[in-house]
Design a protein around this motif. Structure first.
Motif, PDB file in Angstrom:
ATOM      1  N   ARG A  90       0.837  -1.194   0.000  1.00 32.62           N
ATOM      2  CA  ARG A  90       0.000   0.000   0.000  1.00 32.62           C
ATOM      3  C   ARG A  90       0.871   1.243   0.000  1.00 32.62           C
ATOM      4  O   ARG A  90       1.922   1.258   0.623  1.00 32.62           O
ATOM      5  N   CYS A  91       0.376   2.278  -0.643  1.00 34.32           N
ATOM      6  CA  CYS A  91       1.061   3.569  -0.608  1.00 34.32           C
ATOM      7  C   CYS A  91       1.146   4.044   0.833  1.00 34.32           C
ATOM      8  O   CYS A  91       0.150   4.067   1.555  1.00 34.32           O
ATOM      9  N   GLN A  92       2.361   4.412   1.268  1.00 34.28           N
ATOM     10  CA  GLN A  92       2.581   4.827   2.650  1.00 34.28           C
ATOM     11  C   GLN A  92       2.494   6.338   2.841  1.00 34.28           C
ATOM     12  O   GLN A  92       2.777   6.854   3.920  1.00 34.28           O
TER      13      GLN A  92
ATOM     14  N   GLY B  44      -2.276   9.258   4.785  1.00 31.80           N
ATOM     15  CA  GLY B  44      -3.661   9.421   4.363  1.00 31.80           C
ATOM     16  C   GLY B  44      -3.999   8.818   3.028  1.00 31.80           C
ATOM     17  O   GLY B  44      -5.152   8.892   2.599  1.00 31.80           O
ATOM     18  N   CYS B  45      -3.032   8.222   2.320  1.00 32.44           N
ATOM     19  CA  CYS B  45      -3.323   7.673   0.992  1.00 32.44           C
ATOM     20  C   CYS B  45      -3.724   6.196   1.095  1.00 32.44           C
ATOM     21  O   CYS B  45      -4.908   5.874   1.083  1.00 32.44           O
ATOM     22  N   GLY B  46      -2.746   5.301   1.191  1.00 30.82           N
ATOM     23  CA  GLY B  46      -3.052   3.883   1.333  1.00 30.82           C
ATOM     24  C   GLY B  46      -3.517   3.193   0.069  1.00 30.82           C
ATOM     25  O   GLY B  46      -4.069   2.096   0.123  1.00 30.82           O
TER      26      GLY B  46
ATOM     27  N   LYS C 290       1.030   8.250  -8.283  1.00 30.31           N
ATOM     28  CA  LYS C 290       0.810   9.686  -8.100  1.00 30.31           C
ATOM     29  C   LYS C 290       1.791  10.277  -7.083  1.00 30.31           C
ATOM     30  O   LYS C 290       2.411  11.315  -7.328  1.00 30.31           O
ATOM     31  N   HIS C 291       1.954   9.591  -5.969  1.00 32.29           N
ATOM     32  CA  HIS C 291       2.829  10.140  -4.937  1.00 32.29           C
ATOM     33  C   HIS C 291       4.303   9.944  -5.266  1.00 32.29           C
ATOM     34  O   HIS C 291       5.136  10.748  -4.856  1.00 32.29           O
ATOM     35  N   LEU C 292       4.592   8.867  -6.026  1.00 27.19           N
ATOM     36  CA  LEU C 292       5.971   8.710  -6.494  1.00 27.19           C
ATOM     37  C   LEU C 292       6.330   9.879  -7.418  1.00 27.19           C
ATOM     38  O   LEU C 292       7.407  10.471  -7.305  1.00 27.19           O
TER      39      LEU C 292
HETATM   40 ZN   LIG Z   1      -0.453   7.489  -2.651  1.00 34.03          ZN
END
Ligand SMILES: [Zn+2]
Length: 113
Positions: free
Chosen positions: A32-34, A37-39, A71-73
């Motif tokens: 999961r994205c760490q 608040g994302c996950g 997206k967060h990467l």
């Molecule tokens: Zn994310």
């Protein structure tokens, strides 16, 4: 008997060190994205921290990493200078939380829950 992930980040000299670390990070982060608040669980990527002075002929050796969604990467990559220190902190936090979970499971195991 439940299987717990008590494995520290692998630190070996083997050539598949980076692959071992990738597997470790994904399992630790439950794929999961760490990002706080994302996950997100879709198409997770692993962002690695590279050891200093290890990027010569043997290629880069990864030290640790964290699972992020695309997206967060991209966000981190785009604002490298801003986010680099935060990523270090985030990994520390994830590692700490992982240790807490292991401790909690161990205690519950001892109490027979
Ligand atoms: Zn994310």
């Amino acid at each position: 008997m439940q299987r717990h992930n008590t494995m520290p980040p692998p630190q070996t000299n083997s050539s598949n060190q980076n692959e071992l670390l990738r597997a470790y990070v994904l399992e630790r982060d439950h794929i999961r994205c760490q990002w706080p608040g994302c996950g997100a669980t879709s198409r997770p990527e692993v962002l690695f921290i590279v050891e200093n002075g290890q990027n010569q002929e043997n290629g880069q050796r990864y030290q640790n990493g964290v699972t992020l969604c695309r997206k967060h990467l991209d966000t981190v990559m785009m604002h490298d200078k801003t986010f680099a220190p935060l990523i270090y902190d985030l990994i520390q936090l994830v590692e700490f939380e992982n240790e807490l979970n292991i401790t909690e499971k161990t205690f519950k195991g001892l109490l027979g829950e």
